[in-house]
Design an enzyme around this catalytic site. Structure first.
Site, mmCIF file in Angstrom:
data_model
loop_
_atom_site.group_PDB
_atom_site.id
_atom_site.type_symbol
_atom_site.label_atom_id
_atom_site.label_comp_id
_atom_site.label_asym_id
_atom_site.label_seq_id
_atom_site.Cartn_x
_atom_site.Cartn_y
_atom_site.Cartn_z
ATOM 1 N N ASP A 42 0.822 -1.204 0.000
ATOM 2 C CA ASP A 42 0.000 0.000 0.000
ATOM 3 C C ASP A 42 0.862 1.262 0.000
ATOM 4 O O ASP A 42 0.353 2.372 -0.160
ATOM 5 C CB ASP A 42 -0.992 0.007 1.175
ATOM 6 C CG ASP A 42 -0.314 -0.106 2.526
ATOM 7 O OD1 ASP A 42 0.921 0.017 2.608
ATOM 8 O OD2 ASP A 42 -1.025 -0.336 3.524
ATOM 9 N N SER A 43 2.173 1.084 0.111
ATOM 10 C CA SER A 43 3.112 2.192 -0.063
ATOM 11 C C SER A 43 3.031 2.778 -1.462
ATOM 12 O O SER A 43 3.583 3.854 -1.714
ATOM 13 C CB SER A 43 4.539 1.732 0.242
ATOM 14 O OG SER A 43 4.840 0.526 -0.452
ATOM 15 N N ASP A 81 -0.889 -6.173 -0.918
ATOM 16 C CA ASP A 81 -1.496 -5.645 0.308
ATOM 17 C C ASP A 81 -3.002 -5.517 0.187
ATOM 18 O O ASP A 81 -3.518 -5.015 -0.827
ATOM 19 C CB ASP A 81 -0.938 -4.255 0.608
ATOM 20 C CG ASP A 81 0.224 -4.271 1.576
ATOM 21 O OD1 ASP A 81 0.603 -5.368 2.022
ATOM 22 O OD2 ASP A 81 0.763 -3.195 1.877
ATOM 23 N N LYS A 109 -1.545 -9.746 1.992
ATOM 24 C CA LYS A 109 -0.965 -9.276 3.247
ATOM 25 C C LYS A 109 -1.922 -8.304 3.924
ATOM 26 O O LYS A 109 -2.566 -7.503 3.254
ATOM 27 C CB LYS A 109 0.379 -8.587 3.003
ATOM 28 C CG LYS A 109 1.048 -8.066 4.283
ATOM 29 C CD LYS A 109 2.467 -7.644 4.028
ATOM 30 C CE LYS A 109 2.594 -6.262 3.430
ATOM 31 N NZ LYS A 109 2.150 -5.189 4.375
ATOM 32 N N GLU A 111 -2.443 -5.989 7.901
ATOM 33 C CA GLU A 111 -1.833 -5.523 9.138
ATOM 34 C C GLU A 111 -2.612 -5.979 10.364
ATOM 35 O O GLU A 111 -3.837 -6.111 10.324
ATOM 36 C CB GLU A 111 -1.756 -3.993 9.148
ATOM 37 C CG GLU A 111 -0.794 -3.401 8.140
ATOM 38 C CD GLU A 111 -0.739 -1.886 8.238
ATOM 39 O OE1 GLU A 111 0.061 -1.294 7.501
ATOM 40 O OE2 GLU A 111 -1.485 -1.290 9.051
ATOM 41 N N GLU A 173 8.035 -4.758 11.223
ATOM 42 C CA GLU A 173 8.479 -3.418 10.833
ATOM 43 C C GLU A 173 8.803 -2.552 12.040
ATOM 44 O O GLU A 173 7.997 -2.411 12.965
ATOM 45 C CB GLU A 173 7.411 -2.722 9.979
ATOM 46 C CG GLU A 173 7.863 -1.358 9.490
ATOM 47 C CD GLU A 173 6.973 -0.760 8.411
ATOM 48 O OE1 GLU A 173 7.291 0.342 7.926
ATOM 49 O OE2 GLU A 173 5.962 -1.393 8.060
#
Length: 269
Positions: A42-43, A81, A109, A111, A173
């Protein structure tokens, strides 16, 4: 290739390499250079799309860029993501994962410590990468996590719960290297570190950070090339050449055959 390949690498003590990509040519170059896993994170929002934060990234954004990366690197293992607020329930996570898988993701992926979401995705046959420590979708600012004994113990417990639920990978992270080492040692799943020390099973960086294409640098990053400065200088040189008549030169174009040119002049006379 499946996630089990990387589990076997972990068992053998072999490190593997993960790097983000958001477009076809970058993905192709990364695979040619020896990257093992491409991550479409998502970066993409803050590095490519001009968003203020990762929270603005949509499922359509992710599917678009995953498909582009897949076209550029058809054989690579690809992690995509799930964006913010697209996995708040099991049903929503499954629907979101289906869209990313259709676009070309081998693994999805998300979070946070949500073992129930892992189990739901695994039941439907998805490979799953979890992500704890700094969670850009849910936390303000890029701050280190797990600094106290209590916070570190919570992250270790979360990691063990996700591993027990069947997670295939775990991104760690911005956590202390000692904590990352303890998590890596105890998990079946390979760990992928970013700002988490050298004892993780793999490392990931954002390609724009690695290549210095952005305006910021981070302690967890290493700039391997100054592509941003090189591109800026190249564009400035191009602009000067255009304004001063040096580009295009003779060898940057082509001419008509003499007979065709003569015929044209008769037509337009």
């Amino acid at each position: 290739m499946a996630a089990g390949h990387f589990v076997e690498m972990k068992k053998r003590g072999e490190k593997f390499v993960v790097l983000t990509a958001y477009d076809a040519p970058t993905a192709r170059l990364e695979v040619e250079a020896g990257v093992d896993i491409v991550m479409v994170g998502d970066s993409v929002g803050t590095n490519v799309l001009g968003y203020a934060s990762e929270r603005e990234v949509t499922l359509d954004d992710m599917a678009h860029h995953i498909a582009a990366v897949r076209r550029g690197a058809p054989g690579v293992y690809l992690i995509g993501d799930l964006p913010y607020a697209t996995y708040d329930s099991e049903a929503q996570a499954l629907a979101s994962a289906a869209l990313l898988a259709q676009a070309g993701a081998d693994c999805v992926k998300f979070e946070g410590a949500q073992p129930d979401i892992v189990r739901a995705l695994k039941r439907e046959g998805y490979e799953v990468c979890c992500h704890i420590g700094l969670e850009s979708q849910h936390q303000e600012g890029k701050r280190r996590q797990g600094k106290t004994a209590e916070a570190a113990a919570k992250l270790l417990a979360d990691a063990l719960a996700l591993d027990a639920a069947g997670a295939d990978f775990l991104v760690l992270e911005l956590i202390p290297r000692e904590l990352a080492a303890k998590i890596t040692e105890r998990l079946r799943a390979p760990t992928i570190g970013i700002g988490a020390g050298a004892d993780c099973d793999a490392q990931v960086l954002v390609v724009h950070d690695l290549a210095a294409l952005g305006t910021r640098d981070f302690k967890h990053n290493r700039r391997y090339v100054e592509l941003g400065a090189a591109l800026r200088e190249a564009v400035a040189a191009y602009a000067r050449d255009v304004r001063e008549g040096r580009f295009p030169a003779e060898d940057n174009g082509f001419s008509m055959e003499a007979a065709e040119l003569a015929a044209l002049e008769k037509i337009i006379a």
